[in-house]
Design a protein around this motif. Sequence first.
Motif, PDB file in Angstrom:
ATOM      1  N   ASN A 192       0.838  -1.199   0.000  1.00 42.42           N
ATOM      2  CA  ASN A 192       0.000   0.000   0.000  1.00 42.42           C
ATOM      3  C   ASN A 192       0.873   1.250   0.000  1.00 42.42           C
ATOM      4  N   ASP A 210      -2.668   3.407  -3.245  1.00 41.52           N
ATOM      5  CA  ASP A 210      -2.665   2.388  -4.292  1.00 41.52           C
ATOM      6  C   ASP A 210      -2.116   1.095  -3.707  1.00 41.52           C
ATOM      7  N   LYS A 211      -2.940   0.043  -3.722  1.00 45.79           N
ATOM      8  CA  LYS A 211      -2.560  -1.239  -3.138  1.00 45.79           C
ATOM      9  C   LYS A 211      -2.205  -2.273  -4.194  1.00 45.79           C
ATOM     10  N   THR A 212      -1.866  -1.824  -5.392  1.00 45.48           N
ATOM     11  CA  THR A 212      -1.506  -2.740  -6.473  1.00 45.48           C
ATOM     12  C   THR A 212      -0.235  -3.496  -6.121  1.00 45.48           C
ATOM     13  N   PRO A 213      -0.231  -4.829  -6.214  1.00 47.59           N
ATOM     14  CA  PRO A 213       1.005  -5.585  -5.939  1.00 47.59           C
ATOM     15  C   PRO A 213       2.114  -5.162  -6.890  1.00 47.59           C
ATOM     16  N   SER A 226       5.324  -0.305  -6.555  1.00 48.46           N
ATOM     17  CA  SER A 226       5.669   0.775  -7.477  1.00 48.46           C
ATOM     18  C   SER A 226       5.778   2.109  -6.746  1.00 48.46           C
ATOM     19  N   LYS A 253       5.257   6.278  -7.724  1.00 44.60           N
ATOM     20  CA  LYS A 253       3.976   6.878  -7.352  1.00 44.60           C
ATOM     21  C   LYS A 253       4.028   7.831  -6.164  1.00 44.60           C
TER      22      LYS A 253
END
Length: 228
Positions: free
Chosen positions: A13, A30-33, A36, A40
């Motif tokens: 996160n 943003d909790k995208t695996p 990144s 960001k």
Amino acid sequence: MALILVLETTTINCSVALAEDDKVIAIKEDKTPGYSHAEKLHLFIEAVLKEAKKELADLDAVAVSKGPGSYTGLRIGVSAAKGLCYALNIPLIAVNTLTSIAHQYKSLDFKNTYVIPILDARRMEVYTSVFELKNGELIPISSVEAKLIDENSYAEFNGNRLFVGDGVQKIEDTILDKENSMFVQSLPSTREMAKLAYDKYKISDTEDVAYFEPFYLKDFVIQKKKKA
């Protein structure tokens, strides 16, 4: 009124919030695996400032999640926080990541409840601590540790046990005594950090910007590729 920028990068996160005292007025997550955060984090900082119609020069402090957690994530968040504090000549506030996770569940109305934040570490290890929830207050009753779990882990804590964090599946799959236990997958967020950061700001509980380092808890290990 204190304007505090709050950064959380210890897990997948990537979370940035802007708070006036202890109230979040803008947040971006943003909790995208894939971690990144490097791409960001600064974009999110710009986004929350723009949403709240504020400038970097308006900030009174920067708060960062100090760990334990991902080595790379910690480095990114702490480096950004230190850079901003140095450039703006404002205080740096550090918030323990496990404490932040536990405070997501501070409002629960259960008696004799242990709130046990769990962050996944390598293999059968977790980063963990234990809090007791009494009268709406979380009381720490064990120190932060890197714990190697087995079937008898946490058996000494009698009563309701609430395991929270991104490593709870490892606990649920391993311990034998699951009676009166709840397992909730969750990630640390700047939503809870904001109040913890403001509490520290009020008493000038700040860090030395030049010498502050993240709380890694254990050494970073580079895994070498096996030869074919």
